[in-house]
Design a protein around this motif. Sequence first.
Motif, PDB file in Angstrom:
ATOM      1  N   ASN A 286      46.613  39.420  26.094  1.00 28.23           N
ATOM      2  CA  ASN A 286      45.805  39.975  27.191  1.00 28.23           C
ATOM      3  C   ASN A 286      46.662  40.958  27.984  1.00 28.23           C
ATOM      4  O   ASN A 286      47.876  41.058  27.760  1.00 28.23           O
ATOM      5  N   GLY A 287      46.034  41.631  28.928  1.00 27.02           N
ATOM      6  CA  GLY A 287      46.729  42.678  29.670  1.00 27.02           C
ATOM      7  C   GLY A 287      47.738  42.137  30.670  1.00 27.02           C
ATOM      8  O   GLY A 287      48.715  42.826  31.003  1.00 27.02           O
ATOM      9  N   THR A 288      47.516  40.923  31.143  1.00 30.87           N
ATOM     10  CA  THR A 288      48.460  40.318  32.083  1.00 30.87           C
ATOM     11  C   THR A 288      49.745  39.937  31.346  1.00 30.87           C
ATOM     12  O   THR A 288      50.855  40.222  31.813  1.00 30.87           O
ATOM     13  N   ASP A 289      49.580  39.324  30.171  1.00 34.00           N
ATOM     14  CA  ASP A 289      50.747  39.034  29.333  1.00 34.00           C
ATOM     15  C   ASP A 289      51.499  40.318  29.009  1.00 34.00           C
ATOM     16  O   ASP A 289      52.731  40.343  29.018  1.00 34.00           O
TER      17      ASP A 289
ATOM     18  N   THR B 133      45.248  47.348  43.901  1.00 32.06           N
ATOM     19  CA  THR B 133      45.041  47.179  42.459  1.00 32.06           C
ATOM     20  C   THR B 133      44.605  45.749  42.223  1.00 32.06           C
ATOM     21  O   THR B 133      44.533  44.945  43.145  1.00 32.06           O
ATOM     22  N   PHE B 134      44.320  45.450  40.956  1.00 34.03           N
ATOM     23  CA  PHE B 134      44.009  44.081  40.571  1.00 34.03           C
ATOM     24  C   PHE B 134      45.282  43.238  40.664  1.00 34.03           C
ATOM     25  O   PHE B 134      46.375  43.727  40.386  1.00 34.03           O
ATOM     26  N   ALA B 135      45.127  41.985  41.040  1.00 29.27           N
ATOM     27  CA  ALA B 135      46.286  41.137  41.346  1.00 29.27           C
ATOM     28  C   ALA B 135      47.224  40.897  40.172  1.00 29.27           C
ATOM     29  O   ALA B 135      48.397  40.560  40.377  1.00 29.27           O
TER      30      ALA B 135
ATOM     31  N   GLU C 222      53.918  51.575  33.008  1.00 30.40           N
ATOM     32  CA  GLU C 222      52.541  51.984  33.320  1.00 30.40           C
ATOM     33  C   GLU C 222      51.596  50.805  33.084  1.00 30.40           C
ATOM     34  O   GLU C 222      51.543  50.284  31.971  1.00 30.40           O
ATOM     35  N   ASP C 223      50.850  50.426  34.103  1.00 28.47           N
ATOM     36  CA  ASP C 223      49.764  49.463  33.907  1.00 28.47           C
ATOM     37  C   ASP C 223      48.537  50.288  33.535  1.00 28.47           C
ATOM     38  O   ASP C 223      47.855  50.857  34.380  1.00 28.47           O
ATOM     39  N   ASN C 224      48.291  50.347  32.221  1.00 30.86           N
ATOM     40  CA  ASN C 224      47.234  51.219  31.705  1.00 30.86           C
ATOM     41  C   ASN C 224      45.980  50.430  31.315  1.00 30.86           C
ATOM     42  O   ASN C 224      45.229  50.827  30.442  1.00 30.86           O
ATOM     43  N   ALA C 225      45.766  49.294  31.982  1.00 29.28           N
ATOM     44  CA  ALA C 225      44.599  48.463  31.658  1.00 29.28           C
ATOM     45  C   ALA C 225      43.292  49.216  31.875  1.00 29.28           C
ATOM     46  O   ALA C 225      42.292  48.928  31.238  1.00 29.28           O
ATOM     47  N   GLN C 226      43.305  50.192  32.797  1.00 30.14           N
ATOM     48  CA  GLN C 226      42.049  50.880  33.126  1.00 30.14           C
ATOM     49  C   GLN C 226      42.016  52.317  32.611  1.00 30.14           C
ATOM     50  O   GLN C 226      41.007  52.991  32.777  1.00 30.14           O
ATOM     51  N   GLY C 227      43.104  52.789  32.000  1.00 31.30           N
ATOM     52  CA  GLY C 227      43.188  54.222  31.706  1.00 31.30           C
ATOM     53  C   GLY C 227      43.295  54.590  30.240  1.00 31.30           C
ATOM     54  O   GLY C 227      43.670  55.728  29.921  1.00 31.30           O
TER      55      GLY C 227
ATOM     56  N   THR D 144      48.379  47.448  28.304  1.00 30.06           N
ATOM     57  CA  THR D 144      46.942  47.656  28.439  1.00 30.06           C
ATOM     58  C   THR D 144      46.218  46.350  28.184  1.00 30.06           C
ATOM     59  O   THR D 144      46.813  45.376  27.731  1.00 30.06           O
ATOM     60  N   SER D 145      44.937  46.347  28.521  1.00 27.34           N
ATOM     61  CA  SER D 145      44.087  45.173  28.348  1.00 27.34           C
ATOM     62  C   SER D 145      42.884  45.555  27.503  1.00 27.34           C
ATOM     63  O   SER D 145      42.338  46.650  27.667  1.00 27.34           O
ATOM     64  N   PHE D 146      42.484  44.649  26.610  1.00 28.73           N
ATOM     65  CA  PHE D 146      41.248  44.859  25.852  1.00 28.73           C
ATOM     66  C   PHE D 146      40.150  43.902  26.309  1.00 28.73           C
ATOM     67  O   PHE D 146      39.261  43.539  25.529  1.00 28.73           O
TER      68      PHE D 146
ATOM     69  N   ASP E  70      39.644  38.030  24.697  1.00 28.82           N
ATOM     70  CA  ASP E  70      40.823  38.562  25.372  1.00 28.82           C
ATOM     71  C   ASP E  70      41.708  39.320  24.385  1.00 28.82           C
ATOM     72  O   ASP E  70      41.765  38.976  23.199  1.00 28.82           O
ATOM     73  N   GLY E  71      42.407  40.298  24.886  1.00 28.35           N
ATOM     74  CA  GLY E  71      43.367  41.030  24.072  1.00 28.35           C
ATOM     75  C   GLY E  71      44.173  41.965  24.939  1.00 28.35           C
ATOM     76  O   GLY E  71      43.770  42.286  26.063  1.00 28.35           O
ATOM     77  N   GLY E  72      45.318  42.382  24.442  1.00 31.36           N
ATOM     78  CA  GLY E  72      46.143  43.331  25.188  1.00 31.36           C
ATOM     79  C   GLY E  72      47.180  43.946  24.274  1.00 31.36           C
ATOM     80  O   GLY E  72      47.262  43.595  23.086  1.00 31.36           O
TER      81      GLY E  72
END
Length: 372
Positions: free
Chosen positions: A55-58, A81-83, A152-157, A181-183, A194-196
């Motif tokens: 996941n994106g947090t991992d 941002t998201f926590a 870069e936290d690219n979860a949204q980009g 990134t997060s999927f 979940d995925g990242g």
Amino acid sequence: MVDLQGQYAGIKQRVDQTIANVLESAAFINGPEVHAFQKELEDYLDVKHVIPCANGTDALQIAMMGLGLQPGDEVITADFTFAATVEVIALLHLTPVLVDVDPINFNIDIEAVKKAITPKTKAIVPVHLFGQVANMDALMELAEAHDLFVIEDNAQGIGATYTGKDGKKRKAGTIGHVASTSFFPSKNLGCYGDGGAIFTNDDALAHTIRGIVNHGMYVRYHHDVVGVNSRLDSIQAGVLRAKLPHLDTYNQARQDAARKYTAAFVNEEKIITPIICDKCDCHVFHQYTLRVVDTDRDALVKHLQEHDIPCGVYYPIPLHLQKAYTDERYNEADFPVTNALVKDVISLPMHTELEDDQIEFITKTVIDFVNQ
Ligand SMILES: *Cc1c(COP(=O)(O)O)cnc(C)c1O
């Protein structure tokens, strides 16, 4: 807010076939789908290494572990941002340093970053918030001057393109030293669970990270470092392979919807629309987020709900005021933008299947309310 059923209808045959193939092969973990997806995403992003994970947090946590950040090291990130971003910093016993954001693009404020740098600072984590790439040129310059890592936290980009000062176009998530990134299903490239993933162009870092995601093993049953168990499963990789060829079209559909929203609001003095750059793809509209002026934002939320229009407030509380992340070092006067945004932002439905009549109904309902 999102229409995943509509999107699924367009790729159903391939997704169903892929899932059936994985079931037949029984290669649920680290199967050929995962490897193929990794290669395809490396090609799409033009990055040397993609390391899939759970996941994106991992992904963020593992990126920080891979860089060898140590307890007490300061990591600067955005207050708005998201926590997840600040959570992993704290979890690793690093010291989060939250800073204010820019009022125009909601991304980490460069002057605030400069002020926050101390001899203990080791990394900066820009978040490409709502799908818009942060000011990477300035951040990379700061990083070079102060010997810092940029994560870069690219979860949204994902899929956004950034044109640097050198004129070179790069995909978001391939500019800093490492990116996550997060999927998650509602992200621009989402799977059905979940995925990242982690991205980097650094061979040595990629090697370190590949061991970390797999219990710190580089040779089977030899645990050289403390790792984690974080895997993308084959079914999710198969879904992502079905979607990746459509990612640019999906992002264009979001950009088209954003343009239509903005056109409808152009004469509204109480509505501040997001900046859309016509010449580049530096915003892929994970969210379409307005600011409303002289308007009771929470009443607007209620009004939209009463008209069956989904909307979201991302994010209603600054991270520096969240119980888990307050710190006596923070000074309210240092967060004027975030403190204002949490009161006046509202995100409208944004996905790949928005119809013109839906956009018309949504914009008319918003405009009627702010002018009443
Ligand atoms: C979604 C998101 C994450 C976390 O991703 P998960 O896959 O849900 O763990 C991290 N950062 C940002 C900015 C996000 O939007």
